[in-house]
Design an enzyme around this catalytic site. Structure first.
Site, PDB file in Angstrom:
ATOM      1  N   SER A 137       1.120  -0.851   0.440  1.00 36.39           N
ATOM      2  CA  SER A 137       0.314  -0.098   0.111  1.00 36.39           C
ATOM      3  C   SER A 137       0.615   1.002   0.116  1.00 36.39           C
ATOM      4  O   SER A 137       1.714   1.715  -0.942  1.00 36.39           O
ATOM      5  CB  SER A 137      -1.056   0.003   1.123  1.00 36.39           C
ATOM      6  N   ASP A 289      -9.536  -3.175  -5.328  1.00 38.24           N
ATOM      7  CA  ASP A 289      -8.797  -2.116  -4.763  1.00 38.24           C
ATOM      8  C   ASP A 289      -9.058  -1.351  -5.674  1.00 38.24           C
ATOM      9  O   ASP A 289      -8.432  -1.067  -6.841  1.00 38.24           O
ATOM     10  CB  ASP A 289      -7.201  -2.870  -5.024  1.00 38.24           C
ATOM     11  N   HIS A 319      -8.162  -5.301  -1.279  1.00 35.61           N
ATOM     12  CA  HIS A 319      -6.682  -4.266  -0.244  1.00 35.61           C
ATOM     13  C   HIS A 319      -6.586  -4.376   1.361  1.00 35.61           C
ATOM     14  O   HIS A 319      -7.882  -4.887   1.676  1.00 35.61           O
ATOM     15  CB  HIS A 319      -7.149  -2.676   0.081  1.00 35.61           C
TER      16      HIS A 319
END
Length: 349
Positions: A137, A289, A319
């Protein structure tokens, strides 16, 4: 509700609930040291039984959390697993968080810790030519920025890192209307939440979040510049028309957000000539995501300049799933993603 009832900000609430560290696996074959590299707190994971081996691989891991929450401690089960499965010495960086420490301070922490590890690798039995960087991320944002900076600091534009492994990357703050941003929001991450994190990291407040979401933070000049070409949606879906920049002038941005085109804030903003210095790269993206397209665009751009890239698209992934690899929150797709990550590291580190 926490905020409305006057207990504090929503960020404070999220931090409290994202601060708890899961119990560390009791394993005498793994030594975990809480220390500092050049003033930056790190957790060092050293698989035991190989102390005399001076040719081990090393990995710097940078955690996600929108630059504003989570920690190396929260990621303990992830970094422990990577060290155990690869035999590498893993350094998990506990960088300072926004908004208290906004860009470029978290990036500087990660850069300083990585440089320290490269310079002191032998002290940990690690071959400095076998050190990689990884993250998930917004940790990917920091990891890719570190790789870029290290490449820029060498005379031949060759990054001293052997590889980078990037899991559902957050790589730009120019276009929040990509296909994945518009169609792949989940309870784990939506576009407004990500835009708020970008605003906090960049400015120290969320004043730009809604303008980010609607893409009204960028001018018509910017929309037709080379920077928009770097996030061309044609890279994700070749059926879409290819972006053709018409204006290569210097972009006049408000001072507060001028760094959205800084490649150390948005690695996708790097010039092609800068990307050529990147090491062998693995990019893992999830179908569900909002950041899916960032990863795909980065993979395509790296491929175009000759960087070796492994891009894997997890159709059932979402995610944050890399963290969900053990009970009580255990997902098979998270295990598959971790297996793929470990496989890449074992084969290339």
């Amino acid at each position: 509700m926490y905020e409305l009832l006057g207990f504090g900000s929503s960020l404070e609430y999220r931090r409290k609930n994202g601060k708890k560290r899961r119990p560390r696996v009791d394993d005498p074959s793994m030594r975990v040291t809480d220390t500092a590299f050049d003033g930056v707190r790190v957790l060092v994971y050293q698989p035991q039984g190989q102390e005399q081996d001076m040719d081990r691989a090393g990995l710097v891991f940078i955690h996600g959390g929108g630059w504003v929450m989570l920690s190396a401690d929260v990621y303990d089960h992830v970094t422990w697993h990577i060290a155990k499965a690869t035999g590498a010495v893993v350094v998990s960086v506990d960088y300072r968080l926004a908004p208290e420490y906004k860009f470029p301070l978290p990036f500087k922490d990660c850069l300083d810790a990585t440089k320290y590890f490269l310079h002191h690798a032998r002290e940990y039995g690690v071959d400095p030519t076998r050190v990689g960087v990884a993250g998930d991320s917004t940790g990917v944002n920091l990891a890719a920025a570190v790789a870029l900076k290290l490449a820029q600091e060498t005379s031949n534009n060759a990054c001293p890192l052997k590889l980078q492994a990037l899991v559902y990357p957050a790589l730009q703050a120019l276009d929040f209307q990509t296909t994945s941003h518009r169609t792949r929001e989940t309870p784990w991450l939506d576009t407004l939440s990500h835009a708020s994190s970008c605003s906090l990291y960049l400015t120290g407040n969320i004043s730009w979040a809604k303008r980010f979401v609607s893409n009204t933070h960028i001018s018509d000049c910017l929309k037709t510049s080379r920077f928009s070409d770097y996030v061309d949606r044609h890279l994700v879906d070749p059926s879409l028309p290819k972006m053709t920049p018409t204006d290569d002038a210097i972009i006049d941005l408000p001072e507060e957000i001028k760094d959205i085109v800084n490649p150390y804030f948005s690695p996708l903003m790097a010039e092609d000539s800068q990307l050529t210095g990147f090491p062998n790269t693995c990019i893992l993206v999830c179908e569900f995501d909002v950041l899916r397209d960032d990863g795909i665009m980065f993979a395509r751009r790296l491929e175009q300049v000759g960087v070796r890239v492994r891009l894997e698209h997890f159709q059932k992934g979402f995610h944050g799933v890399l963290n969900l690899i053990r009970k009580p929150l255990e997902f098979q797709v998270g295990k598959e993603m971790m297996k793929s990550l470990v496989s890449f590291l074992n084969e290339n580190l």
